[in-house]
Motif scaffolding. Structure first.
Motif, PDB file in Angstrom:
ATOM      1  N   LEU A   6     -13.451  -5.797  -3.449  1.00  0.00           N
ATOM      2  CA  LEU A   6     -13.344  -5.202  -4.745  1.00  0.00           C
ATOM      3  C   LEU A   6     -14.165  -5.862  -5.581  1.00  0.00           C
ATOM      4  CD1 LEU A   6      -9.233  -5.153  -5.001  1.00  0.00           C
ATOM      5  CD2 LEU A   6     -10.911  -3.166  -5.407  1.00  0.00           C
TER       6      LEU A   6
ATOM      7  N   THR B 163     -13.170   2.307 -11.088  1.00  0.00           N
ATOM      8  CA  THR B 163     -12.007   3.188 -10.769  1.00  0.00           C
ATOM      9  C   THR B 163     -12.214   4.496 -10.578  1.00  0.00           C
ATOM     10  OG1 THR B 163     -10.947   1.290 -12.236  1.00  0.00           O
ATOM     11  CG2 THR B 163      -9.686   3.161 -11.631  1.00  0.00           C
TER      12      THR B 163
ATOM     13  N   ASP C 186      -7.791   0.021  -9.292  1.00  0.00           N
ATOM     14  CA  ASP C 186      -8.311  -0.724  -8.203  1.00  0.00           C
ATOM     15  C   ASP C 186      -7.471  -1.818  -7.893  1.00  0.00           C
ATOM     16  OD1 ASP C 186      -9.126  -1.994 -10.676  1.00  0.00           O
ATOM     17  OD2 ASP C 186     -10.972  -2.559  -9.647  1.00  0.00           O
TER      18      ASP C 186
END
Length: 251
Positions: free
Chosen positions: A69, A127, A196
Motif C-alpha cells: 500500500l 484511492t 485504501d
C-alpha cells in the motif's frame, strides 16, 4: 508478451517486489497471497465513530500488505494498483453482497477523496486509481460497476498522521461535501464507499455523513439491522485496516 517485456525491463531497470523487496518481481507469490489473505470480513475500529457505515476489509494492515500500500500510495508504484484493486474488489463484493439482487442496480464505488495538495505531492490519486482497478475487476467478473467520484473536500484539513482518534474525528467533521449534481448520480445503484486504508474510521464516517446530507434515503448507520424499503444503507470497503480492527469479528 507482457511478461516478456517486464523481464526485459527488469534487466534495464531494477525491479523489486512491492511487499518484501525480492528482486526481479513486482509482487512475489508469498506477498500476493498475503494481500489476497483470508476472505474479506467486516471490521470495526475501537472506538467506533458515530455514523460509521458497515465496513469490509480484505486484509490487515501489516507486513507485506502495509509495504504494498505504501509503495503504491507514496512511492508511485502504479503497477501495484492491479493486485490492490483485486483485493478491494473482493471487499466491495462482501460489502454489497447482502443487498445484491434483481433491481439493485450497478455497484457505484465512491472513493474517499484525497486533498488536492496530497494528489499534487504524490502525482496521482491512489484511492481513485484503486477504485477504478476494482471496478474493472468487478466488471470482468460479470458485475455492473463503475466509479462515481462525487465527494470533495470543502475545506482544508490538517495532516491526519500525527492525530489520535479524537483529533481525526474533529479534523474531518464537516470537511466533505457532494459535488453539484452528485446526488442524482448516486441515486441509481448500490453505493459502496471505498478507501485504501481504515484506521480510526473517521474518513469513512465523514464520507457517509456527506452522502446522507444530500440524499435522505442514505442511512449512514453503523449497526446494520432492518432498513425501510425506501432507504439504502451505505456500506464501505477498504483494502486494509489495522490488525486489531481486522481481528474483531462482528455479529
Amino acid at each position: 508478451m507482457r511478461g516478456w517485456w517486464r523481464e526485459i525491463a527488469g534487466l534495464v531497470l531494477p525491479v523489486a517486489c512491492g511487499g518484501c523487496g525480492r528482486p526481479r518481481t513486482e509482487l512475489c507469490p508469498p506477498c500476493h497471497d498475503e494481500l489476497s489473505g483470508p476472505e474479506p470480513r467486516r471490521v470495526r475500529p475501537l472506538p467506533e465513530p458515530a455514523g460509521l457505515p458497515v465496513v469490509h476489509a480484505a486484509a490487515p494492515y501489516a507486513d507485506a500488505v502495509r509495504s504494498v500500500l505504501l509503495a503504491h500510495k507514496e512511492r508511485g508504484a502504479l503497477w501495484l494498483a492491479e493486485p490492490l484493486g483485486r483485493a478491494l474488489a473482493g471487499a466491495v463484493e462482501a460489502a454489497a453482497g447482502r443487498c445484491d439482487g434483481p433491481g439493485a442496480g450497478p455497484l457505484l464505488l465512491v472513493p474517499v477523496p484525497s486533498s488536492r495538495s496530497s494528489v499534487r505531492a504524490r502525482g496521482h490519486d491512489p484511492t481513485r486509481r484503486l477504485a477504478l482497478a476494482a471496478a474493472g475487476r468487478l466488471r470482468r467478473r460479470g458485475r455492473a460497476a463503475r466509479v462515481i467520484p462525487v465527494l470533495r473536500q470543502r475545506r482544508a484539513v490538517a495532516d491526519q498522521s500525527g492525530l489520535g482518534a479524537a483529533g481525526r474525528f474533529a479534523n474531518l467533521a464537516g470537511a466533505l461535501e457532494v459535488v453539484a449534481g452528485g446526488a442524482r448520480l448516486i441515486g441509481h445503484g448500490r453505493v459502496v464507499l471505498v478507501d485504501d486504508l481504515m484506521t480510526t474510521g473517521a474518513s469513512l464516517a465523514e464520507a457517509a455523513r456527506a452522502l446522507s446530507a444530500v440524499h435522505p434515503s442514505f442511512i449512514p448507520g453503523l449497526n446494520g439491522g432492518d432498513v425501510d424499503s425506501g432507504s439504502v444503507r451505505t456500506t464501505a470497503a477498504v483494502v486494509a485496516c489495522s490488525p486489531s480492527s481486522f481481528d474483531i469479528r462482528s455479529i
